[in-house]
Design a protein around this motif. Structure first.
Motif, PDB file in Angstrom:
ATOM      1  N   TYR A   1      82.618   9.397  47.961  1.00  0.00           N
ATOM      2  CA  TYR A   1      83.455   9.693  46.801  1.00  0.00           C
ATOM      3  C   TYR A   1      82.920   8.877  45.633  1.00  0.00           C
ATOM      4  N   LEU A   2      82.473   9.569  44.591  1.00  0.00           N
ATOM      5  CA  LEU A   2      81.889   8.881  43.441  1.00  0.00           C
ATOM      6  C   LEU A   2      82.951   8.379  42.474  1.00  0.00           C
ATOM      7  N   LEU A   3      82.942   7.073  42.244  1.00  0.00           N
ATOM      8  CA  LEU A   3      83.844   6.464  41.265  1.00  0.00           C
ATOM      9  C   LEU A   3      83.219   6.593  39.886  1.00  0.00           C
ATOM     10  N   LYS A   4      81.889   6.505  39.843  1.00  0.00           N
ATOM     11  CA  LYS A   4      81.183   6.723  38.580  1.00  0.00           C
ATOM     12  C   LYS A   4      79.759   7.136  38.868  1.00  0.00           C
ATOM     13  N   GLY A   5      79.115   7.685  37.842  1.00  0.00           N
ATOM     14  CA  GLY A   5      77.725   8.067  37.980  1.00  0.00           C
ATOM     15  C   GLY A   5      77.479   9.560  37.917  1.00  0.00           C
ATOM     16  N   LYS A   6      76.200   9.914  37.956  1.00  0.00           N
ATOM     17  CA  LYS A   6      75.777  11.311  37.963  1.00  0.00           C
ATOM     18  C   LYS A   6      74.482  11.403  38.762  1.00  0.00           C
ATOM     19  N   VAL A   7      74.423  12.365  39.672  1.00  0.00           N
ATOM     20  CA  VAL A   7      73.294  12.477  40.593  1.00  0.00           C
ATOM     21  C   VAL A   7      72.858  13.926  40.759  1.00  0.00           C
TER      22      VAL A   7
END
Length: 99
Positions: free
Chosen positions: A51-57
Motif C-alpha cells: 500500500y503506497l503512502l506516497k510516491g509514483k512508480v
C-alpha cells in the motif's frame, strides 16, 4: 458499491481502498519500505501486497514492453515469481506484506 480492482499483466491495483479494507488487511501494522527515485530490477519470491503512502512508480514486467503505473493511495498485489523493473519517479513510502 463494488471495489474497482484493475489487473494488468498479473499485477492487481485497487485505487484508494476504504480504510475498512486497510484495517481488515492490517495494512497499518505491516512493515514499511521506501526508496528515492531510481530504477532497479526485482523478482518476487513470494506474493506481495503493498500500500503506497506516497510516491509514483512504473513497473515493467519482464517480457512486456508495457508498464503498470501506480502511486500514493493504491493497494497493489504482485504475483509470486514475477520479475520486473521498478522505475520510481517520485520517492516511495509503502507498507508491504509477503505471503
Amino acid at each position: 458499491m463494488a471495489m474497482e480492482i484493475e489487473e494488468k499483466m498479473g499485477i492487481k491495483i485497487q485505487s484508494n481502498p476504504p480504510e475498512s479494507k486497510l484495517t481488515q488487511l492490517g495494512v497499518r501494522t505491516w512493515p514499511k519500505w521506501g526508496c528515492p527515485p531510481s530504477k532497479f530490477p526485482w523478482t518476487y519470491s513470494a506474493k506481495e501486497t503493498c500500500y503506497l503512502l506516497k510516491g509514483k512508480v512504473k513497473v515493467y514486467p519482464d517480457g512486456h514492453n508495457e508498464f503498470v503505473e501506480f502511486g500514493a493511495g493504491d493497494l497493489v498485489e504482485f504475483p509470486k515469481g514475477m520479475s520486473c523493473t521498478w522505475d520510481v519517479s517520485e520517492t516511495v513510502d509503502k507498507h508491504y506484506n509477503f505471503e
